[in-house]
Design an enzyme around this catalytic site. Structure first.
Site, short mmCIF file in Angstrom:
data_model
loop_
_atom_site.label_atom_id
_atom_site.label_comp_id
_atom_site.label_asym_id
_atom_site.label_seq_id
_atom_site.Cartn_x
_atom_site.Cartn_y
_atom_site.Cartn_z
CD GLU A 27 -0.65 4.51 14.28
OE1 GLU A 27 0.24 3.65 14.27
OE2 GLU A 27 -0.91 5.24 13.31
CE LYS A 40 -1.48 2.07 4.06
NZ LYS A 40 -0.45 2.58 4.93
CG HIS A 62 0.25 -4.38 8.29
ND1 HIS A 62 0.09 -3.11 7.82
CD2 HIS A 62 0.29 -4.26 9.64
CE1 HIS A 62 0.05 -2.26 8.83
NE2 HIS A 62 0.17 -2.93 9.94
CE LYS A 97 -2.58 -4.31 12.70
NZ LYS A 97 -1.52 -4.12 13.67
CE LYS A 123 0.83 8.04 11.29
NZ LYS A 123 0.96 6.71 11.88
CG HIS A 165 -4.39 -0.28 7.43
ND1 HIS A 165 -3.82 -1.21 6.61
CD2 HIS A 165 -3.39 0.59 7.76
CE1 HIS A 165 -2.53 -0.93 6.45
NE2 HIS A 165 -2.26 0.16 7.14
CG ASP A 185 -0.92 6.18 6.78
OD1 ASP A 185 -0.28 5.37 6.06
OD2 ASP A 185 -0.71 6.30 8.01
C1 BG6 Z 1 0.83 1.66 8.30
C2 BG6 Z 1 0.71 3.15 8.26
O1 BG6 Z 1 0.26 1.11 7.14
O2 BG6 Z 1 0.17 1.16 9.46
C3 BG6 Z 1 1.32 3.76 9.51
O3 BG6 Z 1 1.36 3.66 7.10
C4 BG6 Z 1 0.69 3.15 10.74
O4 BG6 Z 1 1.15 5.17 9.50
C5 BG6 Z 1 0.72 1.63 10.69
O5 BG6 Z 1 1.42 3.61 11.88
C6 BG6 Z 1 -0.11 1.03 11.81
O6 BG6 Z 1 -0.04 -0.36 11.81
P1 BG6 Z 1 0.62 -1.14 13.03
O7 BG6 Z 1 0.36 -2.57 12.71
O8 BG6 Z 1 2.08 -0.77 13.01
O9 BG6 Z 1 -0.07 -0.67 14.26
#
Ligand code: BG6
Length: 455
Positions: A203, A135, A165, A169, A326, A227, A222
């Protein structure tokens, strides 16, 4: 277990994504012994000796906690090629070195990935080639559709792995078990019983020197475009007949096709904000706009919240709120399902019930169910109790799980072409409203819970 013999070629092999996420996940996968016989080739334009490449692999595999006995044979055989992966001759040279069906993993920025795919389109490709693309997949609906057309000329859809990803999870995948293996939940998983669904991914991390990418993406693209919309799909889809790739991805696509922005003015259904300076866990953060590489005029949001509707019988009238940001105080990462009140509470209780809540925690993994019970004191006074359990980490990290699918030729948890486009289609009206300035860009201090008036 049937052996899957593959050659994994990582483009951008020494880069951040490869060393921080991909290779640690690969090490775990090799140690988990899922029947994969692997040849590993690293390719990138950076000069690296064979020994330096092997050391890089050992360090990255150790980071994922893999047993060196399981990974060392792959390290020992692994090769590194200095190449321009957008050059047809270099690509021919790399492919010529693959002894088994190659998986080309593009751990590269999207523009380079696209250029590499265009070069691949000009040469003859080996049988059984698979592609794994990171991505963001495209930068809007039109570019995602164009990229889909390009990659469809290189490999059949079942061998194109658009990586997200979040689908690897273990807690996200746990939605399948929770929903479809418990009559209790699936029977009430609809508008009749559910008031709203919220999917949060807040986050503490700030920009972390990623301005080059993030400043053009922002929180909506993002995190939500990819996601969280996939999490929404798993949370709202119809029960699939099987978990194979066609059934699972078909059900996800159907849910996303029914997904639209909640009716209303853009500023009511889509909010955005950007962090100003502040402190998180004793760490001082500059205002986003003052970070190196940021162009404040782009008005990139670092927090986004949107409300959606899934227009079908199951979900009509149920708001689904997605939020991610963020530099926030909290690391609230969960799916919260709020159930409707009972149709009639018997007269005689001396207190009102709270809503029944199911909270699926995405990190750390856990489940919590808040229900009303008669209290310890006066039995006619209702109290809320939480039934909670921690769910351990999965056997593999998300990247390990994603790679398992790719290397065993199972696209179930890869994003299908139409799904990638639907995710862009859903957010397009918001992107347009933001571009027109129809939604104010609010502010929140880094380390806070977000703009005070968001509630
Ligand atoms: C990524 C984003 O795809 O996923 C990041 O680009 C983000 O900005 C991250 O922090 C979050 O995923 P994880 O699994 O690291 O919590």
């Amino acid at each position: 277990m049937a052996a899957h013999r593959r050659t994994l070629v990582i483009f951008g092999a020494g880069g951040d994504l490869s060393t921080r996420l991909l290779l640690p996940g690969l090490g775990q996968l090799l140690a988990a012994d899922r029947g994969i016989e692997l040849e590993l080739i690293g390719a990138s334009n950076a000069e690296l000796t064979a020994e330096a490449w092997k050391d890089l692999l050992r360090t990255a595999f150790a980071k994922g906690g893999a047993d060196p006995d399981a990974t060392e044979p792959v390290v020992a055989r692994s090769r590194y090629v200095v190449a321009d992966v957008t050059d047809a001759d270099d690509l021919r040279r790399i492919l010529g070195r693959c002894e088994t069906a190659p998986v080309l993993y593009f751990a590269l920025p999207p523009a380079v990935t696209e250029a590499s795919c265009r070069a691949l389109d000009t040469i003859e490709l080996p049988d059984g080639i698979s592609l794994a693309l990171e991505k963001p997949f495209g930068t809007d609906l039109a570019s995602a559709a164009a990229l889909n057309r390009l990659v469809s000329r290189l490999a059949p859809e079942s061998r194109v792995h658009r990586v997200d990803h979040f689908l690897g999870k273990s807690t996200v995948l746990n939605l399948l078990g929770l929903r479809f293996a418990n009559r209790l939940f699936e029977q009430s998983w609809n508008a009749e019983n559910i008031e709203k669904i919220e999917i949060h991914y807040d986050e503490k991390l700030g920009l972390e020197s990623r301005a080059g990418y993030y400043d053009k993406a922002g929180a909506l693209v993002d995190m939500i475009q990819s996601h969280l919309l996939l999490v929404l799909a798993l949370a709202t889809m119809e029960p699939p007949s099987t978990l194979d790739a066609d059934d699972l991805r078909g059900a996800m696509a159907q849910a996303l096709r029914a997904t639209h922005l909640w009716p209303g003015e853009p500023d009511q259904v889509a909010r955005r904000a950007r962090y100003t300076d502040g402190t998180i866990d004793g760490r001082d953060l500059l205002s986003y706009a003052d970070e190196e590489g940021v162009d404040p005029a782009l008005e990139t949001e670092t927090l986004a919240q949107i409300t959606l509707t899934v227009d079908n019988w199951r979900w009509a009238g149920v708001p689904i709120v997605l939020r991610s940001g963020k530099a926030l105080d909290d690391t609230r990462k969960d799916i919260v399902v709020t159930f409707k009140p009972v149709p009639h509470l018997p007269t005689g209780f001396t207190s009102a019930p709270s809503p029944t809540l199911l909270r699926i925690a995405l990190d750390p993994n856990g489940i919590q169910l808040d229900i009303n019970v008669n209290g310890e004191g006066d039995p006619f006074t209702l109290e809320t109790v939480s039934l909670e359990t921690d769910l351990g980490a999965g056997q593999l990290d998300a990247y390990g799980e994603v790679l398992a699918g790719i290397l065993t030729g199972d696209p179930s948890i890869s994003v299908r072409a139409d799904v990638a486009e639907e995710c862009w289609r859903i957010i397009t009206p918001i992107l347009e409203a933001w571009k027109k300035g129809a939604v104010p860009l609010d502010e929140y201090p880094a380390g806070s819970v977000g703009p005070a008036h968001w509630g």
